[in-house]
Design a protein around this motif. Structure first.
Motif, PDB file in Angstrom:
ATOM      1  N   TRP A 149      56.818 -56.921 -21.336  1.00 29.15           N
ATOM      2  CA  TRP A 149      57.499 -55.532 -20.762  1.00 29.15           C
ATOM      3  C   TRP A 149      56.813 -54.339 -20.669  1.00 29.15           C
ATOM      4  CZ3 TRP A 149      61.073 -57.339 -17.977  1.00 29.15           C
ATOM      5  CH2 TRP A 149      62.259 -58.339 -18.434  1.00 29.15           C
ATOM      6  N   MET A 150      55.818 -54.098 -21.560  1.00 20.16           N
ATOM      7  CA  MET A 150      54.912 -53.044 -21.722  1.00 20.16           C
ATOM      8  C   MET A 150      53.740 -53.206 -20.571  1.00 20.16           C
ATOM      9  SD  MET A 150      54.392 -52.464 -25.712  1.00 20.16           S
ATOM     10  CE  MET A 150      53.393 -50.928 -25.551  1.00 20.16           C
ATOM     11  N   MET A 151      53.338 -54.483 -20.410  1.00 19.81           N
ATOM     12  CA  MET A 151      52.214 -54.660 -19.339  1.00 19.81           C
ATOM     13  C   MET A 151      52.858 -54.549 -18.072  1.00 19.81           C
ATOM     14  SD  MET A 151      49.581 -57.240 -20.955  1.00 19.81           S
ATOM     15  CE  MET A 151      50.562 -58.675 -20.866  1.00 19.81           C
ATOM     16  N   GLN A 152      53.848 -54.938 -17.598  1.00 21.87           N
ATOM     17  CA  GLN A 152      54.171 -55.288 -16.442  1.00 21.87           C
ATOM     18  C   GLN A 152      54.238 -54.131 -15.403  1.00 21.87           C
ATOM     19  OE1 GLN A 152      58.434 -56.802 -15.548  1.00 21.87           O
ATOM     20  NE2 GLN A 152      57.466 -58.090 -14.299  1.00 21.87           N
ATOM     21  N   PRO A 153      54.630 -52.895 -15.809  1.00 15.04           N
ATOM     22  CA  PRO A 153      54.534 -51.857 -14.680  1.00 15.04           C
ATOM     23  C   PRO A 153      53.141 -51.373 -14.417  1.00 15.04           C
ATOM     24  CG  PRO A 153      56.406 -51.499 -16.650  1.00 15.04           C
ATOM     25  CD  PRO A 153      55.640 -52.528 -16.937  1.00 15.04           C
ATOM     26  N   SER A 154      52.234 -51.391 -15.586  1.00 16.42           N
ATOM     27  CA  SER A 154      50.794 -51.057 -15.035  1.00 16.42           C
ATOM     28  C   SER A 154      50.099 -52.006 -14.265  1.00 16.42           C
ATOM     29  CB  SER A 154      49.914 -50.623 -16.409  1.00 16.42           C
ATOM     30  OG  SER A 154      50.234 -51.891 -17.227  1.00 16.42           O
ATOM     31  N   ALA A 155      50.384 -53.440 -14.564  1.00 16.42           N
ATOM     32  CA  ALA A 155      49.800 -54.643 -13.935  1.00 16.42           C
ATOM     33  C   ALA A 155      50.277 -54.469 -12.465  1.00 16.42           C
ATOM     34  CB  ALA A 155      50.241 -56.012 -14.593  1.00 16.42           C
ATOM     35  N   THR A 156      51.612 -54.234 -12.018  1.00 22.09           N
ATOM     36  CA  THR A 156      52.250 -54.144 -10.872  1.00 22.09           C
ATOM     37  C   THR A 156      51.625 -52.845 -10.143  1.00 22.09           C
ATOM     38  OG1 THR A 156      54.254 -55.143 -11.800  1.00 22.09           O
ATOM     39  CG2 THR A 156      54.241 -53.743  -9.584  1.00 22.09           C
ATOM     40  N   ALA A 157      51.516 -51.726 -10.711  1.00 24.68           N
ATOM     41  CA  ALA A 157      50.679 -50.626  -9.987  1.00 24.68           C
ATOM     42  C   ALA A 157      49.124 -50.827  -9.732  1.00 24.68           C
ATOM     43  CB  ALA A 157      50.936 -49.302 -11.056  1.00 24.68           C
ATOM     44  N   PHE A 158      48.648 -51.724 -10.500  1.00 23.98           N
ATOM     45  CA  PHE A 158      47.346 -51.998 -10.342  1.00 23.98           C
ATOM     46  C   PHE A 158      47.052 -52.878  -9.131  1.00 23.98           C
ATOM     47  CE2 PHE A 158      43.531 -54.598 -10.701  1.00 23.98           C
ATOM     48  CZ  PHE A 158      42.495 -53.754 -11.085  1.00 23.98           C
ATOM     49  N   ALA A 159      48.033 -53.999  -9.086  1.00 24.20           N
ATOM     50  CA  ALA A 159      48.197 -54.889  -8.106  1.00 24.20           C
ATOM     51  C   ALA A 159      48.293 -53.891  -6.801  1.00 24.20           C
ATOM     52  CB  ALA A 159      49.069 -55.911  -8.122  1.00 24.20           C
ATOM     53  N   TYR A 160      49.308 -53.262  -6.677  1.00 21.16           N
ATOM     54  CA  TYR A 160      49.582 -52.670  -5.539  1.00 21.16           C
ATOM     55  C   TYR A 160      48.429 -51.773  -4.873  1.00 21.16           C
ATOM     56  CZ  TYR A 160      52.345 -49.745  -2.422  1.00 21.16           C
ATOM     57  OH  TYR A 160      52.896 -48.940  -1.247  1.00 21.16           O
ATOM     58  N   ARG A 161      47.912 -51.138  -5.957  1.00 20.68           N
ATOM     59  CA  ARG A 161      46.559 -50.165  -5.438  1.00 20.68           C
ATOM     60  C   ARG A 161      45.614 -51.260  -4.732  1.00 20.68           C
ATOM     61  NH1 ARG A 161      47.299 -47.482 -10.540  1.00 20.68           N
ATOM     62  NH2 ARG A 161      45.545 -48.693 -11.343  1.00 20.68           N
ATOM     63  N   GLU A 162      45.219 -52.197  -5.423  1.00 25.10           N
ATOM     64  CA  GLU A 162      44.449 -53.350  -4.926  1.00 25.10           C
ATOM     65  C   GLU A 162      44.901 -53.755  -3.580  1.00 25.10           C
ATOM     66  OE1 GLU A 162      41.116 -53.662  -6.342  1.00 25.10           O
ATOM     67  OE2 GLU A 162      41.714 -52.083  -7.258  1.00 25.10           O
ATOM     68  N   ALA A 163      45.959 -54.102  -3.310  1.00 26.00           N
ATOM     69  CA  ALA A 163      46.456 -54.638  -2.083  1.00 26.00           C
ATOM     70  C   ALA A 163      46.493 -53.409  -0.916  1.00 26.00           C
ATOM     71  CB  ALA A 163      47.780 -55.230  -2.155  1.00 26.00           C
ATOM     72  N   ARG A 164      46.792 -52.534  -1.219  1.00 29.59           N
ATOM     73  CA  ARG A 164      46.970 -51.251  -0.290  1.00 29.59           C
ATOM     74  C   ARG A 164      45.400 -51.125   0.133  1.00 29.59           C
ATOM     75  NH1 ARG A 164      50.630 -47.877   2.129  1.00 29.59           N
ATOM     76  NH2 ARG A 164      49.607 -46.116   1.385  1.00 29.59           N
ATOM     77  N   ARG A 165      44.389 -51.295  -0.642  1.00 23.47           N
ATOM     78  CA  ARG A 165      42.918 -51.044  -0.001  1.00 23.47           C
ATOM     79  C   ARG A 165      42.810 -52.011   1.148  1.00 23.47           C
ATOM     80  NH1 ARG A 165      39.998 -48.368  -4.138  1.00 23.47           N
ATOM     81  NH2 ARG A 165      40.945 -48.932  -6.183  1.00 23.47           N
ATOM     82  N   VAL A 166      43.515 -53.054   0.982  1.00 19.34           N
ATOM     83  CA  VAL A 166      43.298 -54.156   2.340  1.00 19.34           C
ATOM     84  C   VAL A 166      44.052 -53.637   3.503  1.00 19.34           C
ATOM     85  CG1 VAL A 166      43.652 -56.240   3.091  1.00 19.34           C
ATOM     86  CG2 VAL A 166      42.503 -55.932   0.840  1.00 19.34           C
ATOM     87  N   THR A 167      45.326 -53.288   3.200  1.00 25.52           N
ATOM     88  CA  THR A 167      46.281 -52.903   4.343  1.00 25.52           C
ATOM     89  C   THR A 167      47.482 -51.971   3.878  1.00 25.52           C
ATOM     90  OG1 THR A 167      48.106 -53.690   5.634  1.00 25.52           O
ATOM     91  CG2 THR A 167      47.785 -55.035   4.009  1.00 25.52           C
TER      92      THR A 167
END
Length: 492
Positions: free
Chosen positions: A321-339
């Protein structure tokens, strides 16, 4: 032994919370007021019993637990603090769904900490020299095959020797003797880099372990910030006010002034001790590995200090539960670099909130899905599987995701397997340390006119004829399923 679970108040009743929690005690008082903290007054054993109760409460989405009396220790123990998403939400003052979608923005609202010269609560009691003994703490034994009793909730704080910038992270620690603990910081992690930089200068690495910090600082430590970003500043931004720090008594490290317990020390040059096995966040055991060792030079704490334990293991636990928000934010940033056409990202519980990422996007180019999956597989998140779906699929509804995989995927052309990638994860199936093959699934439909054949059939007029109106006119209500009889006389 038994305890009663009282239902926590819904999020809408949290509106009177303060902008920043001063310390752990204030947060616990709020949980107790809301019926989301249970105090166990009987003596509790550090060997399995405390963790068994924590695990059961976590599985029930139950309360945090405070063990008032621990065997062989004068310290009370708090466990399962973040064992429910609602307590993470309460800590940060936002609903958990909001955090999953906006944690990245919260990470950017940084406020630098302030170092105070006033007497710090975390130094009301100071223990040094031969009196230092980490076994006085109620370190818990978690799982059957663990290598010993582990400290799991400590925030390790160290400063880069070149810039002086702090790094704050959570790594497990295993006692070696009364004044030595392992520091399980794998190669490539920010803390390990700082330790190595000190050692390259020929100096032992100053370090502090913070136990029982305020809840926001604990969650902020999980932010996936670049090297050189101070997580205490992230905590300040999330708190809405700077975090108050104090300087340790025996090492030059700054720590939260209102924390419960501080372990001060130095990471020794060239000394490695075996750490493990331990039941880790993937829900499997990590193997024993040579690990740097910290020599504890002082233990300081508040009067009546609370020791804190964090449960990890098979998802979902407070670690996830502690990791999920930060991991989601990281994944979103990386995906947004593509599109820029990313609709939503789900780092799934079954993927231990790290290893499986589902991405929903509006496809503008036939290669968008493949580019996004490869970017995430190569990122530092540790994703082993990335599934990309169209924007008509809710990535948080795994039934919809499975439907998209079933109807929009041909494995010979839509599944990509990449061998031998760097993988900063504790994966027992990995062929070599921190190395893994990875897989991406393009579960998007073709573009253009052909897409229509891949869409779910729609019933027209759903908004005009409402079943709820019909049922209301007939006074229908849901049957009591607990007592519902099947035709053969059995029960549902």
């Amino acid at each position: 032994m038994c305890f009663v679970l009282r239902k926590a108040l819904p999020y809408c009743e949290w509106s009177q919370m303060k902008r920043a929690w001063r310390d752990l005690r204030e947060f616990l008082s709020a949980l107790e007021h809301r019926g989301d903290l249970v105090t166990v007054d009987e003596v509790v054993d550090w060997e399995y019993q405390a963790v068994a109760l924590t695990k059961q409460s976590s599985d029930l989405d139950g309360p945090a637990l405070r063990f008032a009396r621990m065997r062989d220790s004068d310290f009370a123990c708090v466990s399962g603090l973040f064992g429910s998403s609602r307590r993470v939400a309460l800590a940060l003052g936002h609903e958990y769904d909001y955090l999953l979608r906006n944690f990245g923005e919260l990470e950017q609202q940084m406020l630098e900490p302030e170092v105070s010269s006033a007497a710090a609560p975390c130094q009301e009691v100071v223990v040094t020299g031969d009196d230092v003994d980490v076994s006085r703490l109620p370190l818990l034994r978690h799982f059957e095959l663990d290598g010993g009793r582990y400290l799991t909730a400590g925030l390790q704080v160290a400063h880069d020797p070149q810039t002086g910038v702090a790094n704050v992270s959570i790594h497990r620690q295993l006692p070696v003797d009364r004044n030595h603990l392992t520091v399980f910081a794998p190669l490539g992690r920010h803390l390990r880099t700082i330790i190595e930089r000190w050692h390259e200068k020929g100096q032992e690495a100053p370090i502090a372990v913070v136990i029982g910090a305020d809840p926001v600082t604990q969650i902020a430590s999980q932010a996936r910030a670049p090297y050189g970003v101070d997580e205490f500043s992230i905590a300040g931004g999330m708190r809405g006010e700077p975090l108050e720090l104090t300087t340790c008594r025996t090492v030059d490290v700054r720590v939260p002034a209102h924390a419960e317990i501080i372990l001060e020390g130095l990471v020794e040059i060239g000394r490695l001790e075996s750490d493990g096995p331990f039941g880790e966040y993937p829900g499997t055991y990590s193997e024993a590995k040579p690990t740097p060792v910290m020599r504890v030079t002082a233990i300081t704490h508040r009067r009546g200090a609370l020791y804190q334990n964090t449960l990890t293991g098979t998802p979902m636990t407070e670690n996830h539960w502690m990791m999920q928000p930060s991991a989601t934010a990281f994944a979103y940033r990386e995906a947004r670099r593509v599109t820029p056409e990313i609709r939503s990202v789900h780092v799934t519980p079954g993927g231990t909130t790290r290893h499986h990422v589902v991405v929903s996007l509006k496809k503008r180019h036939p290669a968008d899905a493949r580019n996004v999956m490869l970017a995430l597989l190569a990122s530092g998140l540790g994703a082993k599987l990335v599934t990309v779906v169209d924007d008509d699929i809710d990535p948080y509804d795994l039934q919809q995701v499975e439907w998209a995989v079933n109807t929009r995927v041909q494995p010979d052309k839509d599944v990509v397997i990449v061998p031998n990638l760097y993988s900063p994860t504790l994966d027992p199936s990995a062929p070599a340390a921190r190395t893994s093959a990875k897989m991406g699934i393009d579960a998007t439909a073709p573009m253009g006119d052909e897409r229509r054949m891949y869409e779910a059939p729609k019933v027209l007029g759903m908004e005009n004829w409402l079943l709820s109106d019909v049922l209301a006119r007939h006074d229908w209500s849901m049957p009591d399923l607990d007592g519902y009889l099947l035709p053969d006389g059995g029960r549902a």
